[in-house]
Design a protein around this motif. Structure first.
Motif, PDB file in Angstrom:
ATOM      1  N   ARG A 197      10.865   3.408  10.965  1.00  0.00           N
ATOM      2  CA  ARG A 197      11.147   2.853   9.872  1.00  0.00           C
ATOM      3  C   ARG A 197      10.100   4.101   8.655  1.00  0.00           C
ATOM      4  N   GLN A 198       9.513   3.868   8.304  1.00  0.00           N
ATOM      5  CA  GLN A 198       7.882   4.218   7.354  1.00  0.00           C
ATOM      6  C   GLN A 198       7.187   5.357   8.409  1.00  0.00           C
ATOM      7  N   CYS A 199       7.957   6.128   9.411  1.00  0.00           N
ATOM      8  CA  CYS A 199       7.148   6.801  10.198  1.00  0.00           C
ATOM      9  C   CYS A 199       8.298   7.897   9.220  1.00  0.00           C
ATOM     10  N   LEU A 200       9.686   7.716   9.484  1.00  0.00           N
ATOM     11  CA  LEU A 200      10.281   9.010   9.152  1.00  0.00           C
ATOM     12  C   LEU A 200      10.379   9.264   7.633  1.00  0.00           C
ATOM     13  N   GLN A 201      10.152   8.519   7.322  1.00  0.00           N
ATOM     14  CA  GLN A 201       9.491   8.067   5.673  1.00  0.00           C
ATOM     15  C   GLN A 201       8.451   9.277   4.704  1.00  0.00           C
ATOM     16  N   PHE A 202       6.676   8.322   5.729  1.00  0.00           N
ATOM     17  CA  PHE A 202       5.762   9.215   5.204  1.00  0.00           C
ATOM     18  C   PHE A 202       5.363   9.931   7.093  1.00  0.00           C
ATOM     19  N   ARG A 203       5.600  10.493   7.842  1.00  0.00           N
ATOM     20  CA  ARG A 203       5.548  11.030   8.238  1.00  0.00           C
ATOM     21  C   ARG A 203       3.922  11.445   8.972  1.00  0.00           C
TER      22      ARG A 203
ATOM     23  N   THR B 136       0.821  -1.124   0.142  1.00  0.00           N
ATOM     24  CA  THR B 136       0.149   0.327  -0.193  1.00  0.00           C
ATOM     25  C   THR B 136       0.996   1.510  -0.325  1.00  0.00           C
ATOM     26  N   LEU B 137       1.795   1.600   0.754  1.00  0.00           N
ATOM     27  CA  LEU B 137       2.506   2.421   0.654  1.00  0.00           C
ATOM     28  C   LEU B 137       3.438   2.795  -0.573  1.00  0.00           C
ATOM     29  N   ASP B 138       3.941   1.654  -0.809  1.00  0.00           N
ATOM     30  CA  ASP B 138       4.674   1.514  -2.425  1.00  0.00           C
ATOM     31  C   ASP B 138       3.898   2.373  -3.450  1.00  0.00           C
TER      32      ASP B 138
END
Ligand code: NAD
Ligand code: MG
Length: 392
Positions: free
Chosen positions: A44-50, A17-19
């Motif tokens: 890691r996902q938090c840093l990328q998608f804020r 989904t995030l992709d």
């Protein structure tokens, strides 16, 4: 911008989904990401998608995520537990909710999204298996919109006329043909099945998925759960659904009409297609999936499934027939048996035996409310646990 909560963002569906979302930064904004206890993955996902929120089902994991995000100078709100999951599933900033938690653990947050009238992108089929009737009532009362993510149901949705909710007869649909790959053990002898390992069961020939659904695909319980899921999503009964083994996983399912037409949806086996479809519906957006090359596929095979080889599929049909709480009992016993198999405590071939015994000993009830269903889910798990302990 469309606000999106991804429940189960660190799993196979969550990552896909995030992709897709990352390909459309001008279209979707992540409101919340959630995981069970994978602090590294969610960090890691938090840093990328804020996102505005990050939720961990486990409280100690939430504390450790909060600490790490603080050290990184992030102001993301970290919540914990089922209440946290329900909050981000129903929060007003989230227009869409991807329901991609695995198992009955996804039920309460997915229900919260339905009650709050969200567009629910439904991957968590177990929620419908456990509480289909209550879930569909919540959808109706909350004014929610359900877009199926399961590749078969997404395919059926794409092949159905828009007004299918009036009933299949009203729209000229005679049957739903649900395709199934047959999993990695379709051609093993019943003897060879005795000694298969978790890693072999999780090495699906066509799909790359989480471990629980991979085992479900190998036993074909997955298809049983999907028949139940299809009954609720498409307002029909199991006699109108035909399971078709199709080892190439190129046709994701079909809808047969009374005039003899059969509509199919085809594509490479990659969950980003149904995810992109459900995110953008009724529009179409880029998903990152390679175009289907029919010359490369070359042939499409079909065969009927054997209920002797796939005893779990037979048990699922029996649970549907019994109705009431039987599908919830089937699901709970299956989750426990699969978990025991994955941790080396149960043979692959003993999975259906455990589920069958739990179904035999716990009577199904009709008209159960949510608390009763949750209590039944719990007793089925305890019963399965005992049976598994006795088999070791
Ligand atoms: P997965 O195991 O890869 O991921 C599960 C996600 O749920 C993870 O983010 C995990 O942290 C979270 N989670 C697990 N237990 C939890 C709990 N108790 N509380 C809160 N969160 C919890 O699973 P998956 O393969 O992504 O499957 C997710 C759902 O989608 C399942 O219901 C599955 O049947 C369905 N589905 C998956 C696929 C696929 O290709 N993977 C295809 C069709 C349907
Ligand atoms: Mg499926």
């Amino acid at each position: 911008m469309i606000g999106l909560t991804v429940l189960g963002s660190t799993g196979s569906i969550g990552i896909s989904t995030l992709d897709v979302v990352a390909r459309h930064p001008d279209r979707y904004r992540i409101v919340a990401l959630t995981a069970n206890r994978d602090v590294d993955g969610l960090y890691r996902q938090c840093l990328q998608f804020r996102p505005d929120y990050a939720v961990m089902a486990h409280r100690d994991a939430a504390l450790s995520l909060e600490q790490r995000l603080k050290e990184a100078g992030s102001s993301i709100n970290v919540l914990a537990g089922v209440e946290g999951l329900e909050h981000v599933a129903s929060i007003s900033d989230a227009h869409y909710v991807m329901a991609a938690i695995v198992g009955a653990a996804g039920l309460l947050p997915t229900l919260a999204a339905a009650r709050a009238g969200k567009r629910v992108l439904l991957a968590n089929k177990e929620a419908l298996v456990v509480a289909g009737e209550l879930f569909m009532q919540a959808v109706e009362q909350g004014g929610a919109e359900i877009l199926p993510i399961d590749s078969e149901h997404n395919a059926v949705f794409q092949c159905m006329p828009a007004d299918f909710s009036h009933g299949l007869d009203q729209v000229g649909v005679s049957r739903i043909l649900l395709t199934a790959s047959g999993g990695p053990f379709r051609t093993l002898s019943l003897d060879q099945l005795q000694d298969v390992t978790p890693d072999q069961a999780c090495a699906h020939p066509n799909w790359d998925m989480g471990r629980k659904i991979s085992v479900d695909s190998a036993t074909m319980m997955n298809k049983g759960l999907e028949v139940i899921e299809a009954c609720w999503l498409f307002h029909t009964t199991p006699d109108r659904i035909k399971v078709v083994l199709h080892p190439q996983s190129v046709i994701h399912s079909m809808v047969a009409y009374t005039d003899g037409s059969v509509l199919a949806q085809l594509g490479n086996p990659d969950m980003r297609t149904p995810i992109a479809h459900a995110l953008a519906w009724p529009e179409r957006i880029e998903s990152g999936v390679a175009p289907l090359d029919l010359f490369d596929v070359a042939r499409l095979d079909f065969e009927p499934p054997s209920l002797e080889r796939f005893a779990c599929l037979r048990l699922a049909y029996e649970a549907i027939e019994a109705g009431g709480t039987s599908p919830a009992i089937l699901n709970a016993a299956n989750e426990m048996a699969v978990d025991a198999f994955l941790s080396g405590k149960l043979r692959f071939t003993d999975i259906p035996g455990v589920i069958g015994s739990v179904l035999d000993t716990l009577p199904g009830e009709h008209g159960a409310d949510l608390d009763t269903l949750l209590a039944i889910d719990e007793s089925a798990r305890r019963r399965a646990e005992q049976l598994i302990r006795n088999r070791v």
